[in-house]
Design a protein around this motif. Structure first.
Motif, PDB file in Angstrom:
ATOM      1  N   LYS A  46     -10.297   7.327 -22.816  1.00 41.69           N
ATOM      2  CA  LYS A  46     -11.508   7.814 -23.506  1.00 41.69           C
ATOM      3  C   LYS A  46     -11.153   8.940 -24.458  1.00 41.69           C
ATOM      4  N   GLY A  47     -11.688   8.852 -25.651  1.00 42.88           N
ATOM      5  CA  GLY A  47     -11.477   9.910 -26.631  1.00 42.88           C
ATOM      6  C   GLY A  47     -10.164   9.775 -27.393  1.00 42.88           C
ATOM      7  N   ALA A  48      -9.415   8.654 -27.152  1.00 38.74           N
ATOM      8  CA  ALA A  48      -8.099   8.514 -27.815  1.00 38.74           C
ATOM      9  C   ALA A  48      -8.252   8.433 -29.332  1.00 38.74           C
ATOM     10  N   LYS A  49      -7.293   9.027 -30.003  1.00 34.21           N
ATOM     11  CA  LYS A  49      -7.212   8.931 -31.476  1.00 34.21           C
ATOM     12  C   LYS A  49      -5.742   8.864 -31.845  1.00 34.21           C
ATOM     13  N   GLY A  50      -5.374   8.021 -32.748  1.00 33.78           N
ATOM     14  CA  GLY A  50      -3.975   7.939 -33.181  1.00 33.78           C
ATOM     15  C   GLY A  50      -3.012   7.704 -32.029  1.00 33.78           C
ATOM     16  N   GLY A  83       0.822   9.991 -20.880  1.00 29.90           N
ATOM     17  CA  GLY A  83       1.140  10.276 -22.279  1.00 29.90           C
ATOM     18  C   GLY A  83       0.058   9.837 -23.249  1.00 29.90           C
ATOM     19  N   GLY A  84      -1.067   9.331 -22.746  1.00 27.24           N
ATOM     20  CA  GLY A  84      -2.190   8.996 -23.629  1.00 27.24           C
ATOM     21  C   GLY A  84      -2.078   7.661 -24.343  1.00 27.24           C
ATOM     22  N   TYR A  85      -1.262   6.763 -23.814  1.00 24.68           N
ATOM     23  CA  TYR A  85      -1.064   5.466 -24.479  1.00 24.68           C
ATOM     24  C   TYR A  85      -2.257   4.529 -24.288  1.00 24.68           C
ATOM     25  N   ILE A  86      -2.430   3.629 -25.233  1.00 27.74           N
ATOM     26  CA  ILE A  86      -3.363   2.501 -25.070  1.00 27.74           C
ATOM     27  C   ILE A  86      -2.546   1.380 -24.424  1.00 27.74           C
ATOM     28  N   ARG A  87      -3.094   0.768 -23.370  1.00 27.01           N
ATOM     29  CA  ARG A  87      -2.315  -0.243 -22.636  1.00 27.01           C
ATOM     30  C   ARG A  87      -2.966  -1.593 -22.819  1.00 27.01           C
ATOM     31  N   VAL A  88      -2.159  -2.582 -23.202  1.00 24.31           N
ATOM     32  CA  VAL A  88      -2.690  -3.924 -23.462  1.00 24.31           C
ATOM     33  C   VAL A  88      -1.932  -4.954 -22.616  1.00 24.31           C
ATOM     34  N   SER A 118      -5.804   3.390 -32.389  1.00 25.57           N
ATOM     35  CA  SER A 118      -4.330   3.345 -32.380  1.00 25.57           C
ATOM     36  C   SER A 118      -3.731   3.952 -33.643  1.00 25.57           C
ATOM     37  N   ASN A 119      -2.446   4.312 -33.534  1.00 21.75           N
ATOM     38  CA  ASN A 119      -1.732   4.825 -34.717  1.00 21.75           C
ATOM     39  C   ASN A 119      -0.971   3.708 -35.423  1.00 21.75           C
ATOM     40  N   ASP A 157       8.308   7.330 -26.525  1.00 19.96           N
ATOM     41  CA  ASP A 157       7.620   8.341 -27.348  1.00 19.96           C
ATOM     42  C   ASP A 157       8.303   8.503 -28.703  1.00 19.96           C
ATOM     43  N   GLN A 158       9.635   8.544 -28.669  1.00 18.49           N
ATOM     44  CA  GLN A 158      10.370   8.757 -29.925  1.00 18.49           C
ATOM     45  C   GLN A 158       9.945   7.759 -31.005  1.00 18.49           C
ATOM     46  N   TYR A 159       9.777   6.524 -30.604  1.00 17.52           N
ATOM     47  CA  TYR A 159       9.485   5.491 -31.607  1.00 17.52           C
ATOM     48  C   TYR A 159       7.998   5.221 -31.786  1.00 17.52           C
ATOM     49  N   LEU A 160       7.190   5.674 -30.835  1.00 19.00           N
ATOM     50  CA  LEU A 160       5.776   5.286 -30.883  1.00 19.00           C
ATOM     51  C   LEU A 160       4.825   6.444 -31.149  1.00 19.00           C
ATOM     52  N   LYS A 161       5.207   7.648 -30.777  1.00 14.65           N
ATOM     53  CA  LYS A 161       4.269   8.769 -30.910  1.00 14.65           C
ATOM     54  C   LYS A 161       4.561   9.510 -32.196  1.00 14.65           C
TER      55      LYS A 161
END
Ligand code: PG9
Length: 632
Positions: A57-61, A99-104, A153-154, A362-366
C-alpha cells in the motif's frame, strides 16, 4: 413486565428460516498493508495468463519481482490468511517485501487460472515448437504489460524462482525483455535427462510418475497415487517395469508419460531442450545469479552447467554469478540452519537472501541503490561450515582449474588411496551379484518417496544402512592426517565387467566420520554422502545411441558426479561405494538387453555378477576435485 421490556429493547428477532448466506457480504474497511490485483494478461497469440499482483500500500516507483509458476499463483500469494504482505507471500520473499517490492506470480499457460495448453517442458520456438509462443515470449509479453499497467512500478522487473519456476526464469533469458534487469534462477530444471528431475544419466526416476499425476491429470491440482501399499519399494517392485507401474494407475495415458517412454535415450528431443546448450548460444544480457543446493535432490545438475555455459559470455566476470548453499532442493527459500543430521552455523538460507541476494536485486532494480559487493561465486563450504567468496567455479578439475583433481584408486583389500594399483597386488577385482529381485534401496525401508521428511534430506542419509549388503562394495582410505578440501565435481573412472548385457553403476563419495564425535554424538561413524550418482551402462559410449555390453568384457564407465564443496577433516576417512541399483527411486536395469527398459518384461530381469577391476591396466578410480591450500 421486565421480560417484555427487554424484548422491546432488543428489537425484532431474526426469523428462524432467514437464509444464512445473504446476497452480499462486505468486509470491514481493508486493514491489509497490501493490495492484491488479479488480472488476465493477454499474450501475443490472444491467450490470457492469470496473474496476481501484490502491491504494498502506498508504493510509488517500486520494482517488480516476477515468478512464473505451474504451482498455482493464487496459492503462492496466500501462504497465510493475513492482512500482512509478509505473511501471505512465500517465506523466502521476506527481504523483498521488507524492501518495498511489488510481487507478481503468474500461472504458466494451461495451469490453474491461465488459458492455453500446458506443455510440461515447453520447448522454445524452433524445431520442437512450431507455435508463435514459448516461455520466453510469454515472459516478454508479461513484462511488457506489467511495466505499462502497474502504475506503482519504476518500470524495472526482476525474475526469480526455484525448480520449475527457475526453469521459467532461464527461459526468459533466451530473449529477455529490456525491462528485465536481473534474474535469480534457483535450482532450475535445465536438462531432464542428464541430471535434473526425470532421469540421471539414463536411469529413470520413478517418482516422476507421481509428479505427473499431480501436475498433468488436471489443469488445477491433480491426483495423488493411491497405491494401497505403504512401502514404495514393494509397490514399484511388484509392478515390474515402469510401464506396468504407470499402467496400474492409468498414467500411461498421460501425454508426458508417452513422451518419456518414446525418448529413453539422450536424443534430439532432450538435447534440443537442454537449456545450458541453448543459453550457450545466446548473449548474456541480464545479470544472473544461479543458485543451487549442494544436496539438491531434484535439480542438482542444471545450475552448474548453465553457469559454465553462460560464463563464456561474461568476459569481465560481472554478470554471471553462482551461489552454492548447503541446501536441499529449494532449501534456499526456507530455513537453512540444518539438513538431516548436519547443522550449520545459522540460517544459511536467510544469510544468503538477506546479505547477498537482496543487495544484488536492489542494485539492478531499485533506483539509486548502491552497487552490491557480489562475488562471482559464493559458496558455503561444509565440513568447515563457512561462506567463501570465490572468483570462479570449480576450483579443481582435470585441466584448466586452479587445482588439478587427483585419482583416488580402488585397491585390493578394500583400500582407497592416491597411488595406482601395483602388479604385485593380490586380487585383480572384487565382485558382487546384482539381483533385480532384491535391488538396493536408496533410503532405509519402508520407503515413502512422497514423505517430505524422507525425500528432502535423502542425499545426506547416513549410508551405513547399505554398507554391509553383499551387493554394495566399499573402499575406504586411512584416517586423514590433514584436511582434504574437495571443490568441484568428482569424476568416476570405473573399469568393470558384468555377466549381463547392461548394468547400472551407482558410485558414492562418502565422508566417514570418526568413531566418536563428541560435539554431536549421533554423528559417530556417520557415512555422509558428499556426491553420488547413477549411470546406465548402455550409454557408456554414446548417450544417444545405447549399446549392449559384451558379457564378461572389461569396459570403462566414465561419468561426472555432482559438485561438492566440502572439507573432509583430519581423523575422517574417504569412502567410495559402488552398487548396481538405487531403488525404487531409479527404475531397475533388467541387465539383459532390451531396446527400451520402460517396457521390459518380467523375464528380462536377470541376476548378473559385476566385477570391479583394480589392476595396472584397469585401475578403477574416482578423480577427486582436491584443492591444496595454495590453490584456495
Ligand atoms: N523439481 C520439480 C520439477 C521441475 C521441472 C519439471 C518437473 C519437476 C520442481 O520442484 O518444480
Amino acid at each position: 413486565l421486565v421480560c417484555s421490556l427487554f424484548s422491546a429493547l432488543a428489537g425484532a428477532q431474526t426469523p428462524p428460516m432467514a437464509p444464512d448466506i445473504g446476497a452480499k457480504f462486505e468486509s470491514p474497511v481493508d486493514a491489509a498493508d497490501y493490495v492484491k490485483r488479479v488480472v488476465m494478461i493477454p499474450m501475443r497469440d490472444g491467450v490470457k495468463l492469470h496473474t496476481i499482483i501484490v502491491v504494498p500500500k502506498g508504493a510509488k516507483g517500486a520494482p517488480i519481482l516476477l515468478t512464473r509458476t505451474p504451482y498455482n499463483a493464487a496459492g503462492r500469494t496466500s501462504r497465510n490468511v493475513s492482512p500482512s504482505m509478509l505473511s501471505i507471500l512465500p517465506h523466502g520473499d521476506e527481504t523483498a517485501v521488507q524492501g518495498g517490492y511489488i510481487r507478481v506470480f503468474q500461472d504458466v499457460r494451461g495451469k490453474y487460472g491461465s488459458e492455453g495448453d500446458y506443455v510440461m517442458t515447453r520447448p522454445l520456438k524452433g524445431p520442437l515448437n512450431k507455435t508463435r509462443t514459448d516461455h520466453a515470449t510469454d515472459a516478454w509479453d508479461t513484462i511488457e504489460w506489467l511495466v505499462k499497467n502497474v502504475g506503482e512500478s519504476n518500470g524495472k522487473v526482476g525474475m526469480l524462482g526455484s525448480s520449475y519456476e527457475g526453469f521459467t526464469v532461464l527461459m526468459a533469458l533466451a530473449d529477455p525483455h529490456p525491462a528485465l534487469k536481473v534474474a535469480v534462477p534457483m535450482s532450475p530444471m535445465v536438462d531432464g535427462w542428464r541430471g535434473d528431475d526425470f532421469f540421471h544419466n539414463g536411469a529413470f526416476r520413478v517418482n516422476t510418475l507421481h509428479y505427473l499425476a499431480s501436475q498433468t491429470t488436471a489443469r488445477g491440482s491433480g491426483a495423488s497415487l493411491a497405491t494401497g501399499v505403504y512401502d514404495d519399494y514393494d509397490s514399484v517392485l511388484r509392478a515390474g517395469s515402469v510401464a506396468n507401474y504407470a499402467k496400474q494407475f492409468s498414467l500411461d495415458k498421460l501425454t508426458f508419460t508417452k513422451k518419456l517412454f518414446e525418448h529413453p535415450a539422450y536424443d534430439d528431443w532432450w538435447q534440443g531442450q537442454a537449456l545450458d546448450r541453448i543459453l550457450a548460444t545466446r548473449e548474456l544480457k541480464v545479470p544472473t545469479m544461479m543458485v543451487v543446493g549442494q544436496w539438491d535432490q531434484e535439480d542438482i545438475y542444471g545450475a552448474y552447467v548453465t553457469y559454465a555455459a553462460m560464463e563464456k559470455h561474461d568476459k569481465d566476470n560481472r554478470r554471471n554469478h553462482l551461489v552454492i548453499g548447503p541446501w536441499r532442493h529449494s532449501g534456499v527459500n526456507y530455513d537453512g540452519s540444518s539438513l538431516g543430521a548436519l547443522k550449520f552455523t545459522g540460517d544459511t538460507a536467510l544469510e544468503f537472501r538477506r546479505d547477498t541476494m537482496q543487495p544484488f536485486l536492489d542494485q539492478y532494480l531499485k533506483d539509486g541503490a548502491p552497487q552490491a559487493d557480489t562475488p562471482p561465486v559464493l559458496s558455503y563450504q561444509t565440513g568447515t561450515n563457512r561462506w567463501q567468496r570465490l572468483q570462479r567455479w570449480p576450483l579443481s578439475c582435470a585441466t584448466s582449474c586452479p587445482a588439478a583433481s587427483r585419482s583416488a584408486y580402488l585397491k585390493d583389500g578394500w583400500r582407497l588411496d592416491f597411488t595406482p594399483p601395483a602388479a604385485a597386488d593380490r586380487a585383480q577385482y572384487d565382485e558382487y551379484v546384482a539381483d533385480p529381485a532384491r535391488p538396493v534401496p536408496f533410503v532405509p525401508r519402508p520407503v515413502r518417496m512422497s514423505d517430505r521428511e524422507v525425500w528432502q534430506p535423502w542425499l545426506v542419509q547416513d549410508q551405513r544402512f547399505v554398507t554391509d549388503r553383499p551387493d554394495v562394495l566399499s573402499y575406504v582410505s586411512a584416517p586423514l592426517t590433514a584436511p582434504m578440501q574437495l571443490s568441484g565435481a568428482p569424476v568416476v573412472n570405473l573399469f568393470a565387467s558384468t555377466t549381463g548385457q547392461d548394468a547400472d553403476w551407482v558410485v558414492k563419495v562418502i565422508d566417514v566420520y570418526p568413531d566418536e564425535v563428541p560435539g554431536q554424538p549421533a554423528l559417530g561413524g556417520f557415512h555422509l554422502p558428499l556426491s553420488m550418482d547413477i549411470f546406465r551402462g548402455r550409454y557408456r559410449n554414446s548417450l544417444s545411441a545405447p549399446e549392449p555390453v559384451t558379457p564378461g568384457k572389461i569396459e570403462r564407465y566414465r561419468f561426472e558426479l555432482p559438485n561438492v564443496n566440502h572439507v573432509i577433516r583430519p581423523g575422517h576417512r574417504v569412502m567410495v561405494q559402488i552398487q548396481s541399483s538405487w531403488f525404487p527411486l531409479y527404475d531397475r536395469n533388467p541387465q539383459s538387453w532390451v531396446p527400451n527398459i520402460f517396457h521390459a518384461k518380467a523375464t528380462d530381469y536377470i541376476k548378473a555378477t559385476q566385477r570391479i577391476y583394480h589392476t595396472v591396466d584397469a585401475a578403477s578410480a574416482v578423480e577427486l576435485p582436491v584443492v591444496d591450500a595454495a590453490a584456495n
